[in-house]
Design a protein around this motif. Structure first.
Motif, short mmCIF file in Angstrom:
data_model
loop_
_atom_site.label_atom_id
_atom_site.label_comp_id
_atom_site.label_asym_id
_atom_site.label_seq_id
_atom_site.Cartn_x
_atom_site.Cartn_y
_atom_site.Cartn_z
N GLU A 185 3.61 9.77 -10.04
CA GLU A 185 2.91 9.91 -11.31
C GLU A 185 2.18 11.24 -11.39
O GLU A 185 2.20 11.91 -12.43
N THR A 186 1.54 11.65 -10.29
CA THR A 186 0.82 12.92 -10.26
C THR A 186 1.78 14.09 -10.47
O THR A 186 1.51 15.01 -11.24
N MET B 267 4.03 5.68 -5.59
CA MET B 267 3.97 5.67 -7.05
C MET B 267 2.89 6.63 -7.57
O MET B 267 3.10 7.33 -8.56
N THR B 268 1.76 6.68 -6.90
CA THR B 268 0.69 7.59 -7.30
C THR B 268 1.15 9.04 -7.18
O THR B 268 0.91 9.86 -8.08
N LYS B 269 1.85 9.37 -6.10
CA LYS B 269 2.36 10.74 -5.92
C LYS B 269 3.39 11.08 -6.99
O LYS B 269 3.39 12.18 -7.53
N ARG C 30 2.38 1.72 -3.48
CA ARG C 30 1.37 2.24 -4.41
C ARG C 30 1.10 3.71 -4.16
O ARG C 30 0.93 4.48 -5.10
N SER C 31 1.08 4.12 -2.91
CA SER C 31 0.85 5.53 -2.58
C SER C 31 1.99 6.40 -3.11
O SER C 31 1.75 7.46 -3.71
N GLN D 276 0.83 -1.20 0.00
CA GLN D 276 0.00 0.00 0.00
C GLN D 276 0.87 1.25 0.00
O GLN D 276 0.57 2.23 -0.69
N ARG D 277 1.96 1.25 0.78
CA ARG D 277 2.86 2.41 0.80
C ARG D 277 3.52 2.62 -0.56
O ARG D 277 3.63 3.75 -1.05
#
Length: 129
Positions: A116-117, A112-114, A109-110, A106-107
């Motif tokens: 990518e954003t 990676m999302t940041k 993925r979090s 989960q960390r």
């Protein structure tokens, strides 16, 4: 049919003389018999059932993956698999082990999302600037 269940670094099971296979996809369960046409299916975490004359019906808990049937050969490639005799126990394992992401995943993925954003924002700024 010949069934081979593959994990990332090993062969989990290799069976010959399989008379039927039942697997789970997003659309629901489906069965394979020896003379079914070749196919490919994306598997979801759940129970994979196969039957042989010598072992009878065998249940495996499998993680997400892919099933490919070509002729008499069925390859199932999954991230994780567990065997057992009690169907209820296997279902609990699927829910605990395969459907719940551990804290580390989960960390990651979090983060990676940041990333990518942030990348998309900078890219948008370059195009408008």
């Amino acid at each position: 049919m010949n069934l081979k269940v593959l994990l990332p670094f090993q062969i989990f099971a290799e069976k010959i003389g399989v008379s039927r296979i039942v697997a789970e996809t997003r659309e629901g369960s489906f069965g394979l018999l020896p003379h079914r046409l070749d196919c490919v299916a994306a598997l979801t975490p759940g129970i994979l059932i196969y039957e042989t004359e010598s072992e009878g019906e065998v249940c495996l808990a499998v993680d997400e993956g892919v099933l490919v049937k070509t002729g008499p050969d069925v390859l199932v490639s999954v991230r994780r698999a567990l065997g057992g005799t009690d169907l209820g126990q296997l279902r609990d394992l699927v829910e605990k082990e395969f459907l719940t992401l551990d804290a580390r995943e989960q960390r990651v993925r979090s983060v990676m999302t940041k990333l990518e954003t942030g990348f998309l924002r900078r890219f948008a700024t370059l195009q408008h600037g």
